[in-house]
Design a protein around this motif. Structure first.
Motif, PDB file in Angstrom:
ATOM      1  N   PHE A  68       0.818  -1.210   0.000  1.00 53.31           N
ATOM      2  CA  PHE A  68       0.000   0.000   0.000  1.00 53.31           C
ATOM      3  C   PHE A  68       0.854   1.262   0.000  1.00 53.31           C
ATOM      4  O   PHE A  68       0.374   2.336  -0.377  1.00 53.31           O
ATOM      5  CB  PHE A  68      -0.962  -0.016   1.189  1.00 53.31           C
ATOM      6  N   THR A  72       0.301   4.158  -2.769  1.00 51.66           N
ATOM      7  CA  THR A  72       0.233   5.599  -2.517  1.00 51.66           C
ATOM      8  C   THR A  72       1.223   6.355  -3.389  1.00 51.66           C
ATOM      9  O   THR A  72       0.890   7.412  -3.938  1.00 51.66           O
ATOM     10  CB  THR A  72       0.524   5.885  -1.031  1.00 51.66           C
ATOM     11  N   TRP A  88      -3.127   7.365   5.539  1.00 57.27           N
ATOM     12  CA  TRP A  88      -4.563   7.356   5.248  1.00 57.27           C
ATOM     13  C   TRP A  88      -4.935   6.143   4.394  1.00 57.27           C
ATOM     14  O   TRP A  88      -5.947   5.476   4.653  1.00 57.27           O
ATOM     15  CB  TRP A  88      -4.961   8.627   4.498  1.00 57.27           C
ATOM     16  N   GLN A  89      -4.149   5.863   3.379  1.00 58.48           N
ATOM     17  CA  GLN A  89      -4.498   4.769   2.481  1.00 58.48           C
ATOM     18  C   GLN A  89      -4.455   3.425   3.206  1.00 58.48           C
ATOM     19  O   GLN A  89      -5.368   2.605   3.061  1.00 58.48           O
ATOM     20  CB  GLN A  89      -3.574   4.754   1.258  1.00 58.48           C
ATOM     21  N   ASN A  92      -7.454   3.200   5.475  1.00 56.65           N
ATOM     22  CA  ASN A  92      -8.715   2.953   4.764  1.00 56.65           C
ATOM     23  C   ASN A  92      -8.829   1.505   4.289  1.00 56.65           C
ATOM     24  O   ASN A  92      -9.922   0.925   4.309  1.00 56.65           O
ATOM     25  CB  ASN A  92      -8.834   3.910   3.581  1.00 56.65           C
ATOM     26  N   TRP A  93      -7.722   0.894   3.874  1.00 56.77           N
ATOM     27  CA  TRP A  93      -7.760  -0.513   3.474  1.00 56.77           C
ATOM     28  C   TRP A  93      -8.063  -1.391   4.686  1.00 56.77           C
ATOM     29  O   TRP A  93      -8.804  -2.376   4.573  1.00 56.77           O
ATOM     30  CB  TRP A  93      -6.422  -0.925   2.843  1.00 56.77           C
ATOM     31  N   CYS A 197     -12.972   6.382  -3.395  1.00 60.48           N
ATOM     32  CA  CYS A 197     -12.247   7.289  -4.295  1.00 60.48           C
ATOM     33  C   CYS A 197     -12.467   8.749  -3.935  1.00 60.48           C
ATOM     34  O   CYS A 197     -11.524   9.559  -3.986  1.00 60.48           O
ATOM     35  CB  CYS A 197     -12.672   7.052  -5.742  1.00 60.48           C
ATOM     36  N   SER A 200     -10.365   9.904  -1.149  1.00 57.43           N
ATOM     37  CA  SER A 200      -8.963   9.841  -1.591  1.00 57.43           C
ATOM     38  C   SER A 200      -8.646  10.979  -2.551  1.00 57.43           C
ATOM     39  O   SER A 200      -7.536  11.526  -2.516  1.00 57.43           O
ATOM     40  CB  SER A 200      -8.689   8.490  -2.252  1.00 57.43           C
ATOM     41  N   TRP A 318      -4.128   9.234 -10.617  1.00 53.13           N
ATOM     42  CA  TRP A 318      -4.852   8.217  -9.851  1.00 53.13           C
ATOM     43  C   TRP A 318      -5.290   7.068 -10.758  1.00 53.13           C
ATOM     44  O   TRP A 318      -5.182   5.896 -10.397  1.00 53.13           O
ATOM     45  CB  TRP A 318      -6.076   8.840  -9.155  1.00 53.13           C
ATOM     46  N   SER A 322      -3.345   3.594 -10.100  1.00 49.84           N
ATOM     47  CA  SER A 322      -4.149   2.490  -9.580  1.00 49.84           C
ATOM     48  C   SER A 322      -4.045   1.265 -10.472  1.00 49.84           C
ATOM     49  O   SER A 322      -3.905   0.135  -9.990  1.00 49.84           O
ATOM     50  CB  SER A 322      -5.612   2.927  -9.450  1.00 49.84           C
TER      51      SER A 322
END
Length: 352
Positions: A68, A72, A88-89, A92-93, A197, A200, A318, A322
């Protein structure tokens, strides 16, 4: 569990692996990686352990392999606060896993209680109640460091998007019968809300010490850019996570909806999903051109327009980042053989 049928009469059982080949996904945007990507995975795992989000070695290994930090660095390749958005990422996961297949996912009441506790931390006035438990405490810490320098308008926008993410992660579990009969339009609407999303995308601004002018952020034209980016990213995730979702009997993803509505095979559904991703990527490019064409109507000088132009490029990053990460990460190739209501070994019970 009763086997499911699509319109062609084909059946599948969640105990039977589905053999598919991931179709090529067209992306004209070049993926970039943040120059400070090295060591970012180590940083966020250390942060998560310090925040008591991760204790067990199995969880540590799982989240480290998923990459992760690399995710990011791929989706925020110019972030000035890279470590903050990486935290944060990962957070959130972890929350998504807990709500989707973790110990808090066992009852609707548990999910709603967890979501309410988390929403309470995102107070626009930075006057939230004292957090209870590691999930809330970590969110309180992230919110304090992120929201303090931002405007109230940004805080309210982010909090609303986070509430939507939590709610629409929970709703598929509380309304399982609806999933089997939802239309494609209904699926698209709900998928945008539960993808994560939007929040994010909001983090692009504090990541770069900037804010989108309110008139642009509230415009339908800019909304169309974000909607297209959200669809591309969400549907790409649906394609690459298909083995995991089918293995758990989860039908709330694009391939399952297309399979149910269109007939044919799972490979047909995945191929159509990839084609739709390509179409929405083209829509994204068209929407970006529309926003740029409207620049004179917003009445912004070059300095105030610069964050808008940067955000359009960031949303493209993004999309490309991704896709690059989904192609690389083992997260969805290492499928835990669990069903809905049971938790894989890497999801820890102390976060309930």
């Amino acid at each position: 569990m009763t086997p499911k049928k699509n319109r062609s009469g084909a059946e599948f059982d969640v105990s039977t692996p589905v053999e598919v080949t991931f179709p090529p996904i067209s992306c004209p945007i070049r993926a970039r990686l943040h120059p400070e990507a090295a060591g970012l995975d180590d940083h966020i795992i250390a942060w998560a352990r310090h925040a008591d989000l991760i204790r067990d070695g199995m969880a540590t290994d799982h989240f480290h392999r998923a990459g992760f930090g690399r995710f990011t660095a791929a989706v925020y390749p110019r972030a000035r606060q890279l470590e903050l958005v990486a935290e944060w990422q990962l957070y959130n996961w972890i929350v998504d896993d807990q709500l989707d297949e973790g110990h808090v996912a066992r009852t609707a009441a548990q999910r709603l209680h967890t979501a309410a506790r988390l929403c309470a931390q995102l107070d626009p006035d930075l006057d939230a109640p004292a957090p209870s438990g590691p999930l809330a405490a970590a969110l309180a810490d992230l919110w304090e460091r992120t929201a303090k320098p931002m405007s109230r308008a940004w805080r309210e926008r982010f909090a609303a998007h986070y509430r939507d993410f939590l709610a629409f992660t929970i709703l598929p579990h509380t309304e399982p019968a609806r999933i089997g009969r939802q239309s494609l339009a209904d699926f698209r609407r709900r998928r945008r809300l539960n993808s994560g999303c939007e929040m994010s995308f909001d983090l692009i601004e504090p990541a770069n010490f900037t804010e989108i002018p309110p008139a642009v952020a509230a415009s339908d034209a800019y909304r169309a850019v974000r909607d297209a980016a959200n669809d591309v990213i969400s549907w790409t995730n649906d394609i690459y996570s298909v083995h995991k979702e089918i293995a758990r009997g989860d039908h709330d993803h694009l391939a399952a909806v297309l399979w149910r509505l269109g007939g044919g095979t799972w490979q047909d559904a995945l191929d159509e999903a990839a084609a739709r991703v390509g179409d929405r990527t083209a829509d994204f490019a068209s929407a970006v051109r529309d926003v740029r064409a409207m620049r004179p109507l917003f009445g912004l000088d070059p300095g105030r327009w610069a964050p808008v132009e940067e955000s359009l490029a960031d949303l493209g990053d993004w999309i490309a980042g991704s896709l690059e990460w989904h192609r690389w990460s083992p997260r969805y190739r290492e499928v835990a053989a669990t069903r809905v209501g049971s938790a894989p070994g890497y999801i820890e019970p102390h976060l309930v």
